[in-house]
Enzyme design. Structure first.
Site, PDB file in Angstrom:
ATOM      1  N   HIS A  31       4.305  32.521 -92.990  1.00 10.02           N
ATOM      2  CA  HIS A  31       4.409  33.949 -92.663  1.00 10.02           C
ATOM      3  C   HIS A  31       5.564  34.521 -93.467  1.00 10.02           C
ATOM      4  CE1 HIS A  31       4.730  37.684 -90.475  1.00 10.02           C
ATOM      5  NE2 HIS A  31       3.650  37.393 -89.777  1.00 10.02           N
ATOM      6  N   ARG A  60      -5.678  32.392 -94.039  1.00  8.24           N
ATOM      7  CA  ARG A  60      -6.166  33.125 -92.863  1.00  8.24           C
ATOM      8  C   ARG A  60      -5.716  34.588 -92.899  1.00  8.24           C
ATOM      9  NH1 ARG A  60      -3.904  34.525 -87.648  1.00  8.24           N
ATOM     10  NH2 ARG A  60      -1.955  33.652 -88.411  1.00  8.24           N
ATOM     11  N   ARG A  78      -1.297  37.614 -97.026  1.00  4.13           N
ATOM     12  CA  ARG A  78      -0.059  36.955 -96.619  1.00  4.13           C
ATOM     13  C   ARG A  78       0.461  35.950 -97.632  1.00  4.13           C
ATOM     14  NH1 ARG A  78      -0.288  35.369 -90.371  1.00  4.13           N
ATOM     15  NH2 ARG A  78      -0.134  37.601 -90.016  1.00  4.13           N
ATOM     16  N   GLU A 115      -2.943  45.499 -90.345  1.00  2.00           N
ATOM     17  CA  GLU A 115      -2.165  44.371 -90.883  1.00  2.00           C
ATOM     18  C   GLU A 115      -2.688  44.031 -92.271  1.00  2.00           C
ATOM     19  OE1 GLU A 115      -0.480  41.912 -87.058  1.00  2.00           O
ATOM     20  OE2 GLU A 115      -2.515  41.482 -87.650  1.00  2.00           O
ATOM     21  N   GLN A 144       2.145  38.086 -81.671  1.00  2.00           N
ATOM     22  CA  GLN A 144       2.713  39.434 -81.594  1.00  2.00           C
ATOM     23  C   GLN A 144       1.697  40.508 -81.967  1.00  2.00           C
ATOM     24  OE1 GLN A 144       6.259  39.583 -84.023  1.00  2.00           O
ATOM     25  NE2 GLN A 144       7.436  38.330 -82.609  1.00  2.00           N
ATOM     26  N   HIS A 199       3.681  28.917 -90.513  1.00  2.00           N
ATOM     27  CA  HIS A 199       3.160  29.752 -89.422  1.00  2.00           C
ATOM     28  C   HIS A 199       1.821  29.274 -88.883  1.00  2.00           C
ATOM     29  CE1 HIS A 199       2.649  33.415 -87.151  1.00  2.00           C
ATOM     30  NE2 HIS A 199       1.531  33.729 -87.785  1.00  2.00           N
TER      31      HIS A 199
HETATM   32  P1  FAD Z   1      -1.793  27.054 -78.989  1.00  2.00           P
HETATM   33  O1  FAD Z   1      -1.729  28.405 -78.447  1.00  2.00           O
HETATM   34  O2  FAD Z   1      -0.734  26.634 -79.928  1.00  2.00           O
HETATM   35  O3  FAD Z   1      -1.801  26.041 -77.779  1.00  2.00           O
HETATM   36  C1  FAD Z   1      -1.740  24.640 -77.976  1.00  2.00           C
HETATM   37  C2  FAD Z   1      -1.612  23.978 -76.639  1.00  2.00           C
HETATM   38  O4  FAD Z   1      -1.810  22.589 -76.775  1.00  2.00           O
HETATM   39  C3  FAD Z   1      -0.269  24.146 -75.977  1.00  2.00           C
HETATM   40  O5  FAD Z   1      -0.499  24.402 -74.620  1.00  2.00           O
HETATM   41  C4  FAD Z   1       0.384  22.783 -76.116  1.00  2.00           C
HETATM   42  O6  FAD Z   1       1.292  22.469 -75.091  1.00  2.00           O
HETATM   43  C5  FAD Z   1      -0.833  21.895 -76.027  1.00  2.00           C
HETATM   44  N1  FAD Z   1      -0.687  20.576 -76.630  1.00  2.00           N
HETATM   45  C6  FAD Z   1      -0.455  20.263 -77.917  1.00  2.00           C
HETATM   46  N2  FAD Z   1      -0.412  18.918 -78.078  1.00  2.00           N
HETATM   47  C7  FAD Z   1      -0.637  18.390 -76.865  1.00  2.00           C
HETATM   48  C8  FAD Z   1      -0.687  17.070 -76.363  1.00  2.00           C
HETATM   49  N3  FAD Z   1      -0.506  16.011 -77.139  1.00  2.00           N
HETATM   50  N4  FAD Z   1      -0.920  16.883 -75.041  1.00  2.00           N
HETATM   51  C9  FAD Z   1      -1.081  17.951 -74.206  1.00  2.00           C
HETATM   52  N5  FAD Z   1      -1.037  19.222 -74.629  1.00  2.00           N
HETATM   53  C10 FAD Z   1      -0.810  19.432 -75.922  1.00  2.00           C
HETATM   54  N6  FAD Z   1      -2.682  34.964 -84.302  1.00  2.00           N
HETATM   55  C11 FAD Z   1      -3.357  36.119 -84.158  1.00  2.00           C
HETATM   56  O7  FAD Z   1      -4.592  36.122 -84.232  1.00  2.00           O
HETATM   57  N7  FAD Z   1      -2.676  37.268 -83.913  1.00  2.00           N
HETATM   58  C12 FAD Z   1      -1.323  37.322 -83.807  1.00  2.00           C
HETATM   59  O8  FAD Z   1      -0.753  38.380 -83.565  1.00  2.00           O
HETATM   60  C13 FAD Z   1      -0.599  36.125 -83.974  1.00  2.00           C
HETATM   61  N8  FAD Z   1       0.757  36.121 -83.905  1.00  2.00           N
HETATM   62  C14 FAD Z   1       1.418  34.927 -83.941  1.00  2.00           C
HETATM   63  C15 FAD Z   1       2.799  34.913 -83.741  1.00  2.00           C
HETATM   64  C16 FAD Z   1       3.479  33.716 -83.676  1.00  2.00           C
HETATM   65  C17 FAD Z   1       4.956  33.701 -83.473  1.00  2.00           C
HETATM   66  C18 FAD Z   1       2.763  32.499 -83.838  1.00  2.00           C
HETATM   67  C19 FAD Z   1       3.475  31.192 -83.780  1.00  2.00           C
HETATM   68  C20 FAD Z   1       1.394  32.517 -84.071  1.00  2.00           C
HETATM   69  C21 FAD Z   1       0.715  33.717 -84.118  1.00  2.00           C
HETATM   70  N9  FAD Z   1      -0.666  33.768 -84.325  1.00  2.00           N
HETATM   71  C22 FAD Z   1      -1.334  34.941 -84.200  1.00  2.00           C
HETATM   72  C23 FAD Z   1      -1.441  32.536 -84.422  1.00  2.00           C
HETATM   73  C24 FAD Z   1      -2.058  32.255 -83.056  1.00  2.00           C
HETATM   74  O9  FAD Z   1      -1.141  32.600 -82.050  1.00  2.00           O
HETATM   75  C25 FAD Z   1      -2.417  30.801 -82.902  1.00  2.00           C
HETATM   76  O10 FAD Z   1      -3.133  30.347 -84.004  1.00  2.00           O
HETATM   77  C26 FAD Z   1      -3.295  30.620 -81.669  1.00  2.00           C
HETATM   78  O11 FAD Z   1      -2.655  31.183 -80.549  1.00  2.00           O
HETATM   79  C27 FAD Z   1      -3.577  29.153 -81.453  1.00  2.00           C
HETATM   80  O12 FAD Z   1      -4.146  29.006 -80.176  1.00  2.00           O
HETATM   81  P2  FAD Z   1      -4.570  27.569 -79.683  1.00  2.00           P
HETATM   82  O13 FAD Z   1      -5.049  27.737 -78.299  1.00  2.00           O
HETATM   83  O14 FAD Z   1      -5.429  26.931 -80.685  1.00  2.00           O
HETATM   84  O15 FAD Z   1      -3.189  26.740 -79.702  1.00  2.00           O
HETATM   85  C1  SIN Z   2       2.025  38.874 -86.850  1.00  2.00           C
HETATM   86  O1  SIN Z   2       2.121  39.593 -85.855  1.00  2.00           O
HETATM   87  O2  SIN Z   2       2.548  39.122 -87.939  1.00  2.00           O
HETATM   88  C2  SIN Z   2       1.240  37.620 -86.730  1.00  2.00           C
HETATM   89  C3  SIN Z   2      -0.183  37.915 -86.872  1.00  2.00           C
HETATM   90  C4  SIN Z   2      -0.960  36.666 -87.171  1.00  2.00           C
HETATM   91  O3  SIN Z   2      -0.383  35.630 -87.483  1.00  2.00           O
HETATM   92  O4  SIN Z   2      -2.180  36.741 -87.107  1.00  2.00           O
END
Ligand code: FAD
Ligand code: SIN
Length: 546
Positions: free
Chosen positions: A241, A383, A287, A119, A48, A348
């Site tokens: 969170h 983080r 946080r 933030e 978000q 989170h």
């Molecule tokens: P993800 O985006 O979680 O992607 C993981 C992928 O792996 C998915 O496609 C899943 O299907 C796949 N996968 C997992 N296991 C397997 C498997 N066994 N086989 C095949 N595929 C698999 N961070 C920020 O910096 N700013 C923000 O504003 C922020 N807001 C957030 C809000 C929410 C609600 C959440 C939950 C998190 C937020 N975060 C934010 C944290 C951030 O979004 C995540 O840390 C980041 O997007 C992780 O990216 P990633 O590509 O590592 O993993």
């Molecule tokens: C949030 O929008 O509060 C999430 C931001 C983050 O997890 O980095």
């Protein structure tokens, strides 16, 4: 007959980390991206608040570095922090080139500039965002590019089960050369083979009963890497969170920290503000401090939730900057323009993970990790908000560059053994799986949550040992399903979290224990090392040689 898919690089995961890595490779490598659901189902899509980077003339890189180090409570690796922060502006330019639209405003000279929000932990406005749905904007643009790239094949609904590690299967050579994956449509297990495998599987917050994360955040990559022989670090630091929506119909809905950045106030049920009692920065404290304060006040008052009051921000600002939160709350009967939002903390973010170098390499040759599943040293014990998407993009670019520098390879790895299910049967009691899922997530919440003690951790250790042996027995005798694969991984990751928490005899950042409330003067990482790889009887039974 096991279906085989040969590639140059296999990427497991389709969040920001996986998709950005794929795009970095697509000019010179044949790439497969596996995703266990639809491509868009990831934490990335749900993000978000935004993405942090220094783009304002009044901000500077050193301030972003110092803020990150302070939030990390003495445990960040400064080299990693500098590495990421310095590459931040370039990562944003790359995202813009991929078609991501961040919100802009008119600058003093009348020209548009990025609208930057604030933030917790940040000393400047430095969060780029697309209203309150930044993740959707990022993943939407990256998905469009990936789907259009001729060299990238997407395998949705394919769940990676285990990595092909040659030593473990008694094959010639060493390192990781592929992955077995369950095709959820056909029910069959397929093998993807490549000299390079990238884990981009996200975090493990689903190990807790209440979480802001999508269902797939089950720590699969961390578990697969551990079984393949990789070290993991700092698994005790799971971030809670402070503000997830408290409503019976609102599973996992986050109320962005950016609302506090713009002036939102935390209140007790009687309307009193309380954060100033816990930290001089009040609502904008790091946080871990805010989540612990909310937890403390909820327990002290016996309250089911506390409240985030944004009514004074006004309808215009809330509609312009937080349209999704406004809409979702309205759907549930909460008018955030007029009434405070009921909130509770929820799991989170996984700060620990698979140990990598700054090029994303893990301990196993040919295996990389990037994004939330990795441990790069950036986040330390806590983080800082909006540093995660930044980490995904910065390291995705490093991983793809590192792999490209080794291509083309002249040798093809010898094929992996076929997956053999002749000695297992269909799952006969799915209730075992669902019961164990529930039990695990409950005791992790109760015993390994925001406030810990040795006694609670010992209880958790006892339960996880029993659960893991039951799950191992079940896994050994039944065909794999998505739920079983995830449960096996969650149980392993829970075990790693408990072991790490027991090892840390101090309170620091996200790890707070009543038995050791002080912070040790010498910060140290918790490093766990798997036993040396040996021929795995279960693996051999499943993966018989052709
Ligand atoms: P993800 O985006 O979680 O992607 C993981 C992928 O792996 C998915 O496609 C899943 O299907 C796949 N996968 C997992 N296991 C397997 C498997 N066994 N086989 C095949 N595929 C698999 N961070 C920020 O910096 N700013 C923000 O504003 C922020 N807001 C957030 C809000 C929410 C609600 C959440 C939950 C998190 C937020 N975060 C934010 C944290 C951030 O979004 C995540 O840390 C980041 O997007 C992780 O990216 P990633 O590509 O590592 O993993
Ligand atoms: C949030 O929008 O509060 C999430 C931001 C983050 O997890 O980095």
């Amino acid at each position: 007959m096991t279906a085989r898919h040969p590639y140059d690089v296999i990427i497991i995961g389709s969040g920001a980390a996986g998709l950005a890595t794929a795009l970095g490779l697509a000019s010179a490598a044949r790439v497969a991206v596996l995703s266990k659901e639809q491509l868009r189902m990831s934490s990335t899509s749900w993000a978000q608040g935004g993405i942090a980077a220094v783009l304002d003339a009044e901000d500077d890189l050193e301030a972003h570095i110092q803020d990150t180090l302070a939030a990390g409570a003495g445990l960040c690796h400064e080299q990693a922090v500098r590495f990421v922060v310095e590459r931040g502006p370039d990562a944003i330019r790359w995202l813009v080139d991929q078609g991501v639209h961040f919100d802009t405003e008119a600058g003093p000279d009348g020209h548009p500039r990025f609208h930057l929000t604030q933030e917790g932990g940040h000393s400047h406005r430095r969060i780029l965002h697309a209203a309150d749905a930044t993740g959707s904007a990022v993943s939407g643009s990256l998905e469009e590019r990936v789907r259009a790239a001729p060299n990238i094949d997407v395998f949705e609904h394919h769940v990676a089960i285990d990595l092909v590690v040659r030593e473990k299967l008694g094959l010639e050579g060493s390192g990781c050369t592929g992955v077995y994956a369950l095709n959820r449509h056909s029910g069959g297990v397929e093998v993807f083979e490549a000299p390079f495998v990238v884990l981009a599987t996200g975090g493990a917050s689903k190990v807790y009963l209440y979480t802001s994360n999508p269902d797939g955040s089950t720590g699969d990559g961390i578990a697969m890497a551990w079984r393949a022989g990789c070290r993991v670090a700092n698994m005790e630091f799971n971030q809670f969170h402070p503000t997830c929506l408290f409503h019976p119909q609102a599973k996992s809905f986050l109320i962005s920290e950016a609302l506090r950045g713009e002036g939102g106030l935390l209140r007790l049920p009687d309307g009193e503000r309380f954060m100033a009692r816990f930290h001089p920065k009040a609502e904008l404290a790091p946080r871990d401090v805010v989540a612990r304060a909310i937890d403390f006040e909820m327990k002290r008052l016996g309250a089911d939730c506390l409240y985030l009051d944004v009514t004074h921000l006004g309808a215009e600002k809330l509609t312009a900057h937080f349209p999704n939160i406004l809409r979702r709350c309205a759907e549930l009967g909460i008018d955030i323009v007029k009434e405070p939002i009921p909130v509770v903390p929820a799991a989170h973010y996984t700060c620990g993970g698979i140990v990598t170098g700054l090029n994303g390499r893990t301990d196993v040759p040919g295996l990389y990790a990037v994004g939330e599943c990795s441990f790069t040293g950036l986040h330390g014990a806590n983080r800082m908000a909006s540093n995660s998407l930044l980490e995904c993009v910065v390291f995705a670019r490093e991983v793809s560059a590192d792999i490209l520098s080794q291509l083309p390879l002249n040798t093809m790895p010898t094929p992996a053994p076929s997956w053999d299910e002749s000695q297992v049967t269909d799952s006969d009691e799915d209730v075992v799986i669902s019961h164990n899922w529930d039990e695990l997530r409950h005791f992790m919440w109760d015993y390994v949550g925001i406030v810990r003690t040795d006694k609670r951790l010992a209880r958790a250790r006892h339960r996880i040992e029993l659960l893991r042996s039951e799950i191992h027995e079940y896994y050994s005798n039944h065909r794999v399903s998505n739920d079983l694969i995830e449960l096996r991984n969650l149980a392993l990751v829970a075990d790693l979290i408990i072991q790490s928490a027991l090892n840390r005899r101090e309170s620091r950042g996200l790890h707070y224990t009543l038995d050791y409330p002080e912070t040790s003067p010498t910060p140290r990482d918790t490093l766990l090392t798997p036993s040396p790889l040996r021929l795995d009887a279960l693996a051999m039974r499943r993966w018989q040689m052709q």
